[in-house]
Every structure is written in C-alpha cells, then in structure tokens.
Design a protein around this motif. Sequence first.
Motif, mmCIF file in Angstrom:
data_model
loop_
_atom_site.group_PDB
_atom_site.id
_atom_site.type_symbol
_atom_site.label_atom_id
_atom_site.label_comp_id
_atom_site.label_asym_id
_atom_site.label_seq_id
_atom_site.Cartn_x
_atom_site.Cartn_y
_atom_site.Cartn_z
ATOM 1 N N SER A 115 58.041 -28.072 -29.148
ATOM 2 C CA SER A 115 58.133 -28.465 -30.567
ATOM 3 C C SER A 115 58.237 -27.267 -31.493
ATOM 4 C CB SER A 115 56.894 -29.237 -31.026
ATOM 5 O OG SER A 115 56.362 -30.030 -30.043
ATOM 6 N N ASP A 116 57.612 -26.159 -31.115
ATOM 7 C CA ASP A 116 57.513 -25.023 -32.046
ATOM 8 C C ASP A 116 57.323 -23.741 -31.238
ATOM 9 O OD1 ASP A 116 57.450 -23.830 -34.539
ATOM 10 O OD2 ASP A 116 55.356 -24.322 -34.963
ATOM 11 N N ILE A 117 57.877 -22.654 -31.772
ATOM 12 C CA ILE A 117 57.727 -21.318 -31.169
ATOM 13 C C ILE A 117 57.452 -20.332 -32.283
ATOM 14 C CG2 ILE A 117 58.971 -19.398 -30.066
ATOM 15 C CD1 ILE A 117 60.540 -21.265 -28.467
ATOM 16 N N THR A 118 56.510 -19.433 -32.061
ATOM 17 C CA THR A 118 56.280 -18.397 -33.068
ATOM 18 C C THR A 118 55.883 -17.084 -32.406
ATOM 19 O OG1 THR A 118 55.096 -17.835 -35.098
ATOM 20 C CG2 THR A 118 53.864 -19.112 -33.490
ATOM 21 N N ILE A 119 56.499 -15.996 -32.896
ATOM 22 C CA ILE A 119 56.173 -14.646 -32.427
ATOM 23 C C ILE A 119 55.100 -14.086 -33.357
ATOM 24 C CG2 ILE A 119 57.082 -12.321 -31.990
ATOM 25 C CD1 ILE A 119 59.906 -13.666 -31.796
ATOM 26 N N ARG A 120 54.044 -13.500 -32.791
ATOM 27 C CA ARG A 120 52.985 -12.938 -33.637
ATOM 28 C C ARG A 120 53.555 -11.801 -34.488
ATOM 29 N NH1 ARG A 120 47.379 -11.281 -30.807
ATOM 30 N NH2 ARG A 120 48.480 -9.332 -30.398
ATOM 31 N N PRO A 121 53.052 -11.621 -35.723
ATOM 32 C CA PRO A 121 53.611 -10.586 -36.603
ATOM 33 C C PRO A 121 53.694 -9.182 -35.986
ATOM 34 C CG PRO A 121 52.176 -12.017 -37.868
ATOM 35 C CD PRO A 121 52.078 -12.472 -36.437
ATOM 36 N N ASP A 122 52.779 -8.842 -35.059
ATOM 37 C CA ASP A 122 52.857 -7.505 -34.443
ATOM 38 C C ASP A 122 53.864 -7.441 -33.292
ATOM 39 O OD1 ASP A 122 51.629 -8.865 -32.390
ATOM 40 O OD2 ASP A 122 49.878 -7.569 -32.264
ATOM 41 N N LYS A 123 54.556 -8.566 -33.027
ATOM 42 C CA LYS A 123 55.633 -8.632 -32.019
ATOM 43 C C LYS A 123 55.151 -8.336 -30.593
ATOM 44 C CE LYS A 123 58.720 -8.758 -35.510
ATOM 45 N NZ LYS A 123 57.877 -8.887 -36.694
ATOM 46 N N LYS A 124 53.872 -8.553 -30.328
ATOM 47 C CA LYS A 124 53.343 -8.295 -28.983
ATOM 48 C C LYS A 124 53.375 -9.571 -28.118
ATOM 49 C CE LYS A 124 51.417 -3.959 -29.188
ATOM 50 N NZ LYS A 124 51.626 -3.539 -30.557
ATOM 51 N N ILE A 125 53.000 -10.705 -28.716
ATOM 52 C CA ILE A 125 52.943 -11.962 -27.951
ATOM 53 C C ILE A 125 53.608 -13.089 -28.755
ATOM 54 C CG2 ILE A 125 50.815 -11.320 -26.724
ATOM 55 C CD1 ILE A 125 49.271 -13.217 -28.594
ATOM 56 N N LEU A 126 53.863 -14.192 -28.063
ATOM 57 C CA LEU A 126 54.381 -15.372 -28.757
ATOM 58 C C LEU A 126 53.675 -16.601 -28.207
ATOM 59 C CD1 LEU A 126 56.770 -17.270 -27.052
ATOM 60 C CD2 LEU A 126 57.696 -14.977 -26.937
ATOM 61 N N ALA A 127 53.733 -17.685 -28.970
ATOM 62 C CA ALA A 127 53.104 -18.945 -28.567
ATOM 63 C C ALA A 127 54.123 -20.068 -28.661
ATOM 64 C CB ALA A 127 51.911 -19.247 -29.472
ATOM 65 N N THR A 128 54.022 -21.011 -27.728
ATOM 66 C CA THR A 128 54.867 -22.211 -27.783
ATOM 67 C C THR A 128 53.978 -23.449 -27.871
ATOM 68 O OG1 THR A 128 54.961 -22.533 -25.377
ATOM 69 C CG2 THR A 128 56.647 -21.118 -26.343
ATOM 70 N N ALA A 129 54.465 -24.455 -28.595
ATOM 71 C CA ALA A 129 53.776 -25.749 -28.726
ATOM 72 C C ALA A 129 54.505 -26.748 -27.848
ATOM 73 C CB ALA A 129 53.797 -26.208 -30.179
ATOM 74 N N GLY A 130 53.790 -27.357 -26.889
ATOM 75 C CA GLY A 130 54.442 -28.196 -25.894
ATOM 76 C C GLY A 130 54.248 -29.685 -26.089
ATOM 77 N N TRP A 131 55.258 -30.442 -25.667
ATOM 78 C CA TRP A 131 55.131 -31.896 -25.622
ATOM 79 C C TRP A 131 54.101 -32.303 -24.572
ATOM 80 C CZ3 TRP A 131 60.883 -34.006 -25.767
ATOM 81 C CH2 TRP A 131 61.500 -33.530 -26.935
ATOM 82 N N ASP A 132 53.788 -31.368 -23.641
ATOM 83 C CA ASP A 132 52.815 -31.659 -22.580
ATOM 84 C C ASP A 132 51.370 -31.407 -23.035
ATOM 85 O OD1 ASP A 132 52.673 -28.917 -22.706
ATOM 86 O OD2 ASP A 132 53.107 -28.557 -20.596
ATOM 87 N N HIS A 133 51.158 -31.323 -24.367
ATOM 88 C CA HIS A 133 49.833 -31.168 -24.995
ATOM 89 C C HIS A 133 49.305 -29.727 -24.908
ATOM 90 C CE1 HIS A 133 49.056 -35.611 -23.480
ATOM 91 N NE2 HIS A 133 50.219 -35.459 -24.106
ATOM 92 N N ARG A 134 50.082 -28.802 -24.333
ATOM 93 C CA ARG A 134 49.561 -27.456 -24.080
ATOM 94 C C ARG A 134 50.221 -26.397 -24.961
ATOM 95 N NH1 ARG A 134 49.782 -30.250 -19.356
ATOM 96 N NH2 ARG A 134 47.866 -30.330 -18.127
ATOM 97 N N LEU A 135 49.458 -25.326 -25.161
ATOM 98 C CA LEU A 135 49.983 -24.107 -25.782
ATOM 99 C C LEU A 135 50.233 -23.110 -24.664
ATOM 100 C CD1 LEU A 135 47.182 -23.748 -28.431
ATOM 101 C CD2 LEU A 135 49.509 -24.339 -28.932
#
Length: 328
Positions: A253-273
Amino acid sequence: MALPPPDPQFVLRGTSAAVHTLHFSCGGQEPDVPILFSGSENGFIHVWNLKTHRVDVALDGHGRKSVYCVQTMGGKDRLLSQGRDQRICTWDLAEGRTSVTDSVFTENVGFCRCSLLKVAQGRWLMAMAAKATDEVQVLELPSKTSVCTLKPEVGAKLGMPMCLKLWQLSCGSQPLLLAGYEDGSVVLWNLSMGKALSQLVCHQEPVMSFDFDSEKAKGISGSSEKVLSIWSLDEQQNLQVYKTHKLVNAGISDITIRPDKKILATAGWDHRLRIFGWKKLKPLAVLDYHTATVHCVSFSDHKNPSERLLAAGSKDHRISIWSIYSQT
C-alpha cells in the motif's frame, strides 16, 4: 541467532476508523512537542501528541469522506489535507485555530495523493490528479494559479495517475515530477516543457506507491504484485530498472525511504511492515502487529537520530509507533 522483531513502542487508538495517511512534525526546536497527523476513513484528521499519546485536536473538513493525504507546509501550524470529497484543503492551526483557510476542488474521483514541493519562502508547487482521468495538474500555492497540465501522448494508455512526487536536484534547478500510473509505468515529466522525458514499465499491475531518492537518483515502487521494483535515473534522465526484489506476500500500500536514506519501510496488505536497507535492499525486519491491511507508513523528522520513530496506520483503526534502527 537473529534477534526477534521488536514490539511497537506504543500504539495510538481512538481514530474509530481505518487510518489512511500519517505525517510527522517533530523536527522543530525544543521544547516543541513532537506530533503526528493522521487522516482516517471517517473524514477526521487527528493531531496526536507523542508525549501523552493522546489526540490534541480532531479536525473535520472533508464532509466525513476519507482523508488520504496530510502534509505540513513549513511548520506544524500550516497543514494541507486531501479527501475523497474531491477537495484539497489548507489549514491554519496557529493559536488553537481549527479552520480550513482555503481549498481546491480537484474534480478527480481517484485516490492519488497530491505532492508538494517548496520552491521559495511561502511558495509551493502542488501536483494532483486532474479531472481528465489520465492527466496531472500542477498548481502554485497559495495563489492556486495553474503551472501546467501534463497529458500523456495520444495513444499512450497509461491509465490514471496513482502516485506523484515533485522533486528538484537542488534549490535553483528545474522542478520535475515522477508519476506512477495504472498500467504499471513510472514516468518522469518536465514541468516547464509539459512533456514526458522518460517512461519505464515497472510493474504488471498499477503502481500503488513509490518513493524516490533524488541524491542517489534511485526510486522504489510497489503494486498489488509480489515484487518491489527498484529503478534509477541516468545522466540523460532516462529511467531504467535497477533490480527487483521478490516478496513473500503480494500487495504494497505504501513505501517510504527514511530521510537519512539508510532504510525504507513498506506497508503490506498482509498486515505487516517490512524494513529494508536502502543501499542493497537487504531485508532487515518484519514487524507483525496489525490485524488488517497496513495502509500507510511514515518516518519522523526528528533532528536527533536516536529519537527517530516509524508510524504505521492500518485498516484495524490503530497506529503503531516503532523505534527501530535509530542508532546511526
């Protein structure tokens, strides 16, 4: 042995509806209380105090229609929100005010979040899906004057724009727009010429979300498929696939890169990050707390790395707040 994934640092309850968008405002000078804005399916925007974990203010400006985009405009008192009532509203929250100061009627029925770019003090560009289903309109704020309308070439069956990101390489350079479309393409647009510079098919399904790192000229996108697509922009401004990463379960559903460009997170339809290293897309953690689709993820803009947070909003009416990989 790998460490077990952590639990949320805390959970915010009280939206009484699915949470569709999140935005932090924590980067100011102390003693500013860090706050989190959330937009819900019931049309409310909640302003959360992250010290008390409670709602400070509930804003109601979208006729009880789902709010799916909230952003601050240079400080936590100036807010922009977008809802399924086809309106983009600006708010002035200074001195306890809770009123909409202005709004733009988009005439667009989709759920493509608008994108903001600050171009000068008090002046912003805003890209939004237009009335014609395959077009993107760019306005200047606060004047609401039209800058350009971006129309695909005749015969190009891109479908609706699904996600947008305005960006520029440096402060004085020409603003550009990246747009993800229903046909799975990502397109780079030149605003001053009003034409597409490059197009890349990243997915077989609509692009649900992407983020772009302008320093590395590299982006990442997700769709309803089991794949993340990583793409890059060369010196000639051509988009090319850099690599793909196969997922266990389909649907991002959503993807975002942390402002320091070290890690990123995804929002899943499977209820998980899912957390990845941005450099090599190395999987770092799977965060399993929610009981329904995760709609949105957002990193805080704390100046101090050890205070950095990750928030996730879900269909289960809850917002989970995590403190992970906050050491540099």
